[in-house]
Structures are given as C-alpha cells and as structure tokens.
Design a protein around this motif. Structure first.
Motif, short mmCIF file in Angstrom:
data_model
loop_
_atom_site.label_atom_id
_atom_site.label_comp_id
_atom_site.label_asym_id
_atom_site.label_seq_id
_atom_site.Cartn_x
_atom_site.Cartn_y
_atom_site.Cartn_z
N ASP A 89 38.08 12.27 76.44
CA ASP A 89 37.85 13.32 77.42
C ASP A 89 37.05 12.84 78.62
OD1 ASP A 89 39.26 15.07 75.86
OD2 ASP A 89 37.48 15.94 74.89
N VAL A 90 36.17 11.83 78.42
CA VAL A 90 35.38 11.32 79.54
C VAL A 90 36.01 10.08 80.17
CG1 VAL A 90 33.24 12.26 78.63
CG2 VAL A 90 33.94 9.93 78.01
N GLY A 91 37.20 9.72 79.75
CA GLY A 91 37.92 8.62 80.40
C GLY A 91 38.09 7.36 79.59
N VAL A 92 37.57 7.29 78.33
CA VAL A 92 37.73 6.11 77.48
C VAL A 92 38.99 6.32 76.64
CG1 VAL A 92 36.68 4.64 75.74
CG2 VAL A 92 35.23 5.79 77.44
N VAL A 93 40.08 5.72 77.08
CA VAL A 93 41.36 5.93 76.42
C VAL A 93 41.34 5.23 75.06
CG1 VAL A 93 43.86 5.62 76.62
CG2 VAL A 93 42.48 6.02 78.67
N LEU A 118 39.23 20.69 81.34
CA LEU A 118 40.57 20.10 81.27
C LEU A 118 40.50 18.82 80.46
CD1 LEU A 118 41.83 20.62 84.94
CD2 LEU A 118 42.53 21.90 82.91
N PRO A 119 40.24 18.90 79.19
CA PRO A 119 40.10 17.68 78.38
C PRO A 119 41.42 16.92 78.28
CG PRO A 119 40.14 19.63 76.97
CD PRO A 119 40.08 20.13 78.38
N ARG A 120 41.31 15.59 78.41
CA ARG A 120 42.50 14.76 78.33
C ARG A 120 43.11 14.77 76.93
NH1 ARG A 120 38.88 12.12 81.73
NH2 ARG A 120 39.74 11.45 83.76
N SER A 121 42.28 15.01 75.94
CA SER A 121 42.79 15.00 74.57
C SER A 121 43.70 16.19 74.28
CB SER A 121 41.62 15.01 73.58
OG SER A 121 40.80 16.15 73.78
N ARG A 150 28.84 12.40 71.25
CA ARG A 150 29.55 13.17 72.28
C ARG A 150 28.60 13.56 73.40
NH1 ARG A 150 30.18 18.67 73.15
NH2 ARG A 150 32.07 19.22 74.35
N ALA A 151 27.39 13.97 73.04
CA ALA A 151 26.41 14.33 74.07
C ALA A 151 26.06 13.12 74.93
CB ALA A 151 25.16 14.91 73.42
N GLY A 152 25.95 11.93 74.31
CA GLY A 152 25.68 10.73 75.08
C GLY A 152 26.82 10.37 76.02
#
Length: 806
Positions: A685-689, A767-770, A749-751
């Motif tokens: 969700d934060v961009g780490v595929v 808009l989560p990527r997952s 997740r918080a980190g």
C-alpha cells in the motif's frame, strides 16, 4: 501530473471540444455545461479506478455506473412517473424520457427547442463518446483509434446541421482537440524512453543540449509534431475554401435566380416540391406564416408561392423568365376581363414569416396588385411571383422573419362566366397546352373518357376535378412516393393513391391533352383562424393545386385533391337538384381544433391521455378504495433509494473499510501466513511491491530497506518473518506462532505509514494498491466457474448415447 493523468484530461477535453459541433442543433447551449461537468466526473472515476488499479472491464463498468447514476439524478422528476418505486423511475420513466427525446428529434426542425428529452440525448451521447475516447486513449493506450468516436460525433453533428457560417469553427475545435490528444500521448510514450536529446539551444553549451520533456523548451520531435499538426489543420481549413465550389446545378438542382439589377436575370427551372412531401409528413407542425386579412372569404384565400408551367414529361418546373424590379402597382393579371374585374374586391393582407422559414419566394394571395416588403426582391411578371435577389456569393434574400403587406383582388367568377368564356389567346394556348411526346397514351385516353359528353372547357375541367376528388375512387396518402419520369402520371392513375402533387400534376397534364391551358401552383392552404383574428399557416398547410386558364377570368384555381379541410371553389361545384343542397358544407381546415368528448367517468383513462390532462375530473367509483398515499412497497423502495443517495459520499471510504475489515480477519485468525500476507499488503500500500520469489528473510530485509523502517518496526518485521520460516520449515507439531504476532504486524504497518509523506499515506489509506487482489479474486473465481462449466458440458456430452453406432 503523470502521463496517464494528462491523457485523461486531454481525452475529456477532445470530447468536449468535438461536442461543440452539436450546438447548432438546438436553440440553447445550457446542456453543454452539464455535459462538461458530468464528463469531468466520469473521467475522474476512470482515473481513480486506474490508480487502484482495477481491471479494464471493471474500470469501464465503474465509469458507466457512475454516469448512469448522475444522469438519473440530473433528470429526476423530468417526466411524470407511471409506476411506483425507484425501479419504475430508473427503468420505465427514464426510458420514457429517452423515448420522448427520440420523438422530439423527429418532431422539431433544426434548431430544435431544448426539451428534457433532447437534453438527455445530447448529454448521454457526449458521455458515451467520452467513455469510448477514454477507453481507447487512456485505458487501452491507443489515442489514434480514439479519433473514430470523435469523428462519428462530428460527422453526425455536421450532417444534421448542414454546415453553416460556424462550421469551420466546429471543425477547428474538434481537430485541435484530437491533435492535442495525439501530442499528449506522443510525449508520454517518448518520456518512457528516458531523457530526450535534441539540438543545443542558443546560448548554451553542448552539455545543456539535453532537454527533458517535462520542462524547458519543447524537444525537436515535439516541435516537429506540432508543426505537422498545425500545417495539416491549416490545409484542411484553407484548401476547401480555395477550391471551386460545386453549385446547386450539379447536386441540388439549378439556381433559383441569376444576376441582379435592371431587368436582367432570369428565374430558372426550380422545383420547390422537393420538400413538400416531407413537410406534409413532418411531425413538427410548426407555424411558418401568420397573417391578418380583411378578406370576407378568408377560408378560400390560398397563399401562392409560384407557378410551375413547364412540363417535360418527367416533372413540372418553372420556366426560365426575365426578372424586373418590383413595381409599385402590379399590372393586371393576364386574361382578366372587365366584367370579372369590376365585380372584384381589393383586400389587404398583412403577413409575418417566422424566423425558421427560409424561402426565396414570397407567399402572396393571387392575384396581388401591390406589395410592400423590405429587402431586395425581384418580380417575375408572367407568374406574378416575387423572388429574393442575390445578396452575395451563395447568399440570397429570403422571406425569413419578413413582415409585409399585400393588396390583392378577390375575384368572384361565376360558373356561367367560365362556361361562356371565349377561346383563349393563341399564344397562351400554344405555350400552356404543350405535352411531351413521351407522355403515356393512357393519360389522354383517361381524360377523354372522363370528360365524354361535355361541350366546353369549363365542363371538362369540372369533370376532371370530380373524377379525382369524388367519383374516381382515389385515396389521399402522403406516404406515397412522389415519383418522376414519364410513367409517373400513368402509375398514379392506375394505383389511385397519392397526395396533392399527384392530383395537381395529373389534372394539369390531362387538361393540356384536352386543349385547356394549365399549370401547377405551389403554396399554402388558408390556414387556421385564431380567436384574435390572426390566421396561422403551418408546415402541413403546404399544398399544390392546378390552375386552368379561361379568357376573361384568367388563371383559375381548381381543387382535385380529396383531402379533409380543402374547400372546392364555388364556381367549380357540380350543380345538384334544387331539393338538395348545392354543395356539401365546407370541411374544417386540417389544423382546426376539434372539441374532444369528455371521457366517461366509468371508463379508465389511458396513461398517455392522463399525462396530457385530457381525462378531466373523474368521479370516485362506489365502493372503490380511496388512495390515501403511496403503497408500502413504494415507500420502502423510495426509502432505499434515498438511503443509497445518502450513502454516495461514503463510496470513497469503501476501500478503507474493506482493508480494515480484512486486516482484522487476518490478524484475528492467529495464523502466521495470514499475518505475513497482511504485512506484505501493508508494505504494498505504501509502494513496496511484493516479490514472491524471495525467501521470508530476504523479503523482510527488502521491506525494511525500501520502507525506511525504524529499528523497532524493523525488528517487528523480522520477528514475523522468523515465524513464517518456522511455519514453512518446522517439523509437524512445533509451535510456530507467538502471542505478539498481531501487535508486530500493526507496529510494522505503523512504521511503514510513518516513513512516507502525507500524500502517499492518504493514498495507502483511501486507495490501497492491495485492493487489486479483489479483481484477481473475481477473475480467478470466474475462471474456476467457466472451467467447471466446460468440464460438466464435456462430461454430459460423453454420457449422451451415440446414434448410428456401428
């Protein structure tokens, strides 16, 4: 802004610019703003769906669903409901409004009034084209193919509007929109190859020659593309104006008039009956003329446009004759004798033409003696017709919006005067009794049979009129093809059905075969008189009738068309015995309003009449239940619809709620692999595929490194990865989980969220990527269902007994 976002904007802009070509079709342009706003929302939904990302089919479905909801909300209450509940509105009533729009398109002339139905068609059409352009240019990344729906939209608009002074502007706007879309896609494709290097700019060294597509001066390929687009668009605008135009003589018939000034110029062969049948069949019965007259016999005052006096066997046309200036006092009509002239009365008629009536010929009562009209008009003495003069290249004076006065003679010939009329002038007889050699013999034979036993031209004319209108068994039908060619009259005599053109042409042709000078007049029937004394003439009052020449009276109108509302002239009525009325009572004009009987209270009024207010008050039936309000079903349905509308603002929160629910379920199960999957989705969700090829330990190190985690969060990730390794490789029965597993996942997740910026954090929450796993699950489920169905069909086919075995 990303390249795909720019493509979305330019796709919507190209659609909106092309839709400008639809503005000449309606009187108001208020719909264009609504279409632009809805198109922006539709494009924004598509952009959001692609950022999730969703499958292409789901992206289009989301755009279509939102567009339908917006259209339903925009046009709510525009049509009276015929059912109860939201389903009735979204299906029945919405479809009724769409059907009403289709009906209005066929009823009104261009420019049409902006009715709710036409507005729905325009806005929904633009949204549909915008959806196709967005699908091709942005979702499918083929901007060139997006020109096809844009071309379809422009072609339909240009074909219906017929061009005009602003047609070049519509083409320019549509072309610019499409070129900007192509340019945006080209820049985006070029940027995917990295930095683009072009020629060194002036005043800079070779080291500064590389220019990024995103800033500075445009690169050489981009500048070259712009020049090609501007050159192509300029040529498309300039070349057609420089080429010699195809005049109406090739495609639309010869010019109506040529030249101006002095006595020069002629009125050439023109057939104004091309649109007469379409006017009679048109649903748009709009008023084209309004007049006030002191004629005591207004019901017999026809408004004549021109006379067709040249019959070549295929069609009737107006002969080419010299035009003169309009005289203050027109000469007496040819053939008018003193006896009829002295008994005539001069009447005055004030006529106003509507702004939508574009006609070069001035409608007037016959015979006119003086005309007071503004503008450049020319006079054709033989046909006593006023023709609009040429004002410029392909521009002529028309009757559009004119207000003019006409003085004319009210002639009152009697049957005795017509019966005793002397032989016509030899020049008149020679010119107006010509018939072509290819005229079928059946025309003359029928004329002789019908008039057998008559002794004069008047009696023959009355016999012919009665043959068509009364005794011949002919039927009035505006759907009959007008027909051309030598056999057209013979075909009409055999089929015995047609409209005013057939009756007028045939009677005039048969009169000529009998030696009676004849021609065909074109114009309007008297129209419908209003309560204030003004007479309205509408499109369906367009008419054609034969004029026969009698020396001492001149050109005399006859009425062979058996149509309701047409008055047969008194002088041409068949004489009847004295004990009976000499003629049937005049029928009301075609547009006269007939009083409709009030519907009975015992008969249920149809919904169509109820909408029009034609049902009147109905008394309640004895014992019938009174309607105290909406039914329970309708109330529940509308409550559900209101709840759905109120929930629309919550739609952006659905991904957030879905992720929270999924996270709680995964962590609540206590399974290590479910917790590991949740941690991977949080990093995604934060961009780490996620990379499925890595081991848990390598994947944890990659997550810590790319996510920029603090030591505590990094330690939590490694503890979860250790639990995953134990779950995968530990012997059966070993304890793999630990009590702090859910807490470690939440801490990691918080980190991850704390290590990114505010925009990325909002993106990860809203808009989560997952969420792409939803489309994957739907696709997998669909594949499973189709495979199972195929297996069952194969098994069933194998179990079927084989026929003719052995």
């Amino acid at each position: 802004m990303s390249g795909r976002a720019k493509l979305t904007v330019f796709a919507a802009l190209a659609t909106l610019l092309t839709s400008w070509s639809l503005t000449p079709l309606v009187e108001s342009q208020a719909w264009l703003l609504q279409a632009g706003l809805l198109l922006a929302v539709q494009s924004a939904v598509g952009a959001g769906a692609r950022r999730v990302p969703l499958a292409r089919s789901l992206t289009v479905a989301a755009q279509l669903l939102v567009s339908l909801l917006l259209l339903a909300l925009l046009f709510a209450g525009k049509v009276e409901s015929t059912g109860s509940g939201p389903l009735a509105y979204f299906v029945t009533d919405f479809g009724s409004l769409f059907a009403q729009g289709v009906h209005d398109v066929g009823e009104f002339a261009i420019p049409a009034p902006l009715t709710d139905g036409i507005q729905l068609l325009l806005v929904s059409g633009v949204l549909l084209i915008g959806l196709l352009v967005d699908l091709l240019a942005v979702t499918a990344r083929t901007a060139a193919a997006a020109g096809l729906p844009l071309l379809a939209l422009y072609s339909v608009a240009a074909g219906l509007s017929g061009g005009g002074d602003a047609s070049w502007l519509s083409f320019l706007m549509a072309g610019c929109g499409y070129l900007m879309l192509l340019l945006c896609e080209g820049r985006d494709r070029l940027a995917q190859w990295g930095r683009v290097f072009g020629a060194a700019p002036r005043g800079s060294g070779a080291a500064d020659s590389g220019i990024s597509p995103g800033g500075g001066r445009a690169t050489a390929p981009v500048r070259f593309g712009r020049r090609i687009g501007a050159l192509a668009l300029g040529l498309a605008l300039v070349v057609p104006a420089a080429l010699p135009a195809l005049d109406d003589g090739l495609l639309g018939g010869p010019k109506d008039a040529e030249g101006s000034g002095g006595s020069g110029g002629t009125i050439s062969a023109v057939n104004p009956l091309v649109s007469l049948q379409s006017n009679l069949n048109a649903q748009d019965n709009r008023v084209v003329l309004r007049y006030r007259t002191d004629n005591p016999q207004q019901s017999e005052q026809y408004l004549r446009i021109l006379a067709l006096d040249d019959f070549n066997g295929s069609k009737w046309e107006a002969s080419g004759r010299a035009l003169t200036d309009v005289p203050e006092q027109m000469p007496l009509p040819p053939g008018l004798g003193d006896q009829v002239r002295l008994s005539a009365t001069e009447v005055t008629t004030n006529i106003t033409a509507s702004d939508g009536y574009n006609q070069r010929y001035l409608p007037m009562p016959y015979p006119a003696t003086a005309v007071d009209v503004r503008g450049k008009w020319r006079f054709e003495p033989v046909g006593r017709t006023l023709v609009g003069d040429q004002l410029g290249r392909d521009k002529y004076q028309t009757v559009q919006g004119a207000d003019y006065n006409v003085r004319s003679l009210l002639l009152k010939p009697t049957a005795q005067q017509l019966q005793k009329a002397p032989a016509p002038d030899p020049a008149i007889r020679e010119e107006y009794t010509k018939v072509p050699d290819n005229l079928p013999p059946v025309v003359a034979e029928t004329a002789r049979q019908v008039t057998q036993g008559t002794k004069d031209d008047y009696a023959r004319a009355v016999k012919l009129q009665d043959y068509f209108a009364v005794s011949g068994g002919f039927r009035y039908d505006t759907q009959t093809a007008s027909g051309t060619g030598p056999l057209a009259v013979a075909r009409f005599l055999a089929d015995k059905e047609g409209f005013c053109i057939h009756f007028a042409f045939s009677m005039a042709a048969m009169s000529r075969t009998l030696g009676i000078p004849a021609r065909v007049a074109v114009g309007f029937t008297p129209g419908e008189r209003q309560a204030d004394g003004i007479v309205n003439v509408s499109m369906r009052d367009a008419h054609a009738w034969p004029e026969l020449y009698f020396q001492g009276v001149g050109w005399t109108r006859f009425e062979p068309t058996p149509r309701s509302g047409l008055n047969v002239p008194d002088y041409s009525r068949t004489q009847a015995p004295a004990a009976q009325p000499s003629a049937p009572a005049p029928l009301p004009s075609q547009g006269a309003a007939q009083p409709a009987p009030a519907p009975s209270a015992s008969v249920e009024c149809p919904p169509a009449l109820r909408r029009l207010g034609e049902c009147g008050p109905t008394a309640p039936q004895p014992g019938a239940a009174q309607d105290d309000g909406p039914s329970v079903t309708a109330a529940l349905g509308w409550a559900a619809a209101v709840a759905a509308v109120l929930c629309l603002p919550l739609l952006p929160l659905l991904p957030l709620l879905w992720r929270g629910r999924l996270r709680a379920r995964r962590l609540g199960s206590g399974e290590v692999l479910a917790a590991w999957l949740e941690l991977g989705d949080a990093a995604w969700d934060v961009g780490v595929v996620p990379d499925e090829a890595l081991s848990p330990r390598r994947a944890a190190s990659r997550m810590v490194e790319l996510g920029g985690l603090e030591p505590d969060a990094a330690a939590a990730v490694h503890r979860v990865a250790g639990a995953v390794e134990r779950a995968l490789y530990a012997p059966p029965g070993a304890e793999v989980s630990y009590p702090g597993l859910p807490a470690d996942v939440l801490e990691a997740r918080a980190g991850l969220l704390a290590a990114v910026g505010r925009r990325s954090r909002l993106r990860a929450l809203l808009l989560p990527r997952s969420a792409a796993r939803v489309s994957w699950a739907v696709s997998a489920r669909w594949s499973t269902l189709t495979a199972a169905a195929a297996t069952r069909l194969t098994t069933l086919r194998l179990r079927l007994p084989l026929r003719n075995r052995g």
